[in-house]
Design a protein around this motif. Structure first.
Motif, PDB file in Angstrom:
ATOM      1  N   SER A   1      -8.520  -5.906  -1.786  1.00  0.00           N
ATOM      2  CA  SER A   1      -9.839  -6.064  -2.258  1.00  0.00           C
ATOM      3  C   SER A   1      -9.961  -7.781  -1.856  1.00  0.00           C
TER       4      SER A   1
ATOM      5  N   GLN B   1      -8.444   1.934   0.569  1.00  0.00           N
ATOM      6  CA  GLN B   1      -8.611   0.256   1.013  1.00  0.00           C
ATOM      7  C   GLN B   1      -8.399   0.164   2.381  1.00  0.00           C
TER       8      GLN B   1
ATOM      9  N   MET C   1      -1.816  -1.125  -0.993  1.00  0.00           N
ATOM     10  CA  MET C   1      -3.244  -1.008  -0.901  1.00  0.00           C
ATOM     11  C   MET C   1      -3.203  -0.171  -0.671  1.00  0.00           C
ATOM     12  N   THR C   2      -4.634   1.237  -1.438  1.00  0.00           N
ATOM     13  CA  THR C   2      -4.901   2.069  -0.954  1.00  0.00           C
ATOM     14  C   THR C   2      -4.453   2.978   0.193  1.00  0.00           C
TER      15      THR C   2
ATOM     16  N   THR D   1      -1.415  -6.156  -0.565  1.00  0.00           N
ATOM     17  CA  THR D   1      -1.204  -5.761  -1.696  1.00  0.00           C
ATOM     18  C   THR D   1      -3.029  -4.784  -2.449  1.00  0.00           C
ATOM     19  N   LYS D   2      -3.154  -4.225  -3.446  1.00  0.00           N
ATOM     20  CA  LYS D   2      -4.755  -3.890  -3.264  1.00  0.00           C
ATOM     21  C   LYS D   2      -5.058  -4.792  -3.892  1.00  0.00           C
TER      22      LYS D   2
END
Length: 72
Positions: free
Chosen positions: A58, A33, A29-30, A53-54
């Protein structure tokens, strides 16, 4: 800022994709995020995994937005 016509047609847009179909969805993830996820988790009084994870982040953000009343 999004104009009304663009907002009204958002569901027709190909810019909104299911996280399961993201090419980079399996990347970590960023930072943005992570920050927002922790803000929402704090409001919802839940713990969140920092190794999402991204795509997973999300989905969790969407879930917590609904839970905290921040969802649209």
């Amino acid at each position: 800022m999004t104009d009304k016509r663009t907002a009204d047609r958002a569901e027709e847009s190909n810019t909104i994709k299911d996280p399961d179909n993201w090419v980079t969805g399996d990347e970590p993830m960023t930072g943005a995020q992570r920050s927002y996820l922790h803000t929402l988790a704090e409001e919802a009084h839940v713990e969140v995994d920092d190794e999402l994870t991204k795509a997973e982040a999300s989905k969790k953000i969407d879930e917590l937005r609904e839970e905290t009343g921040r969802g649209s």
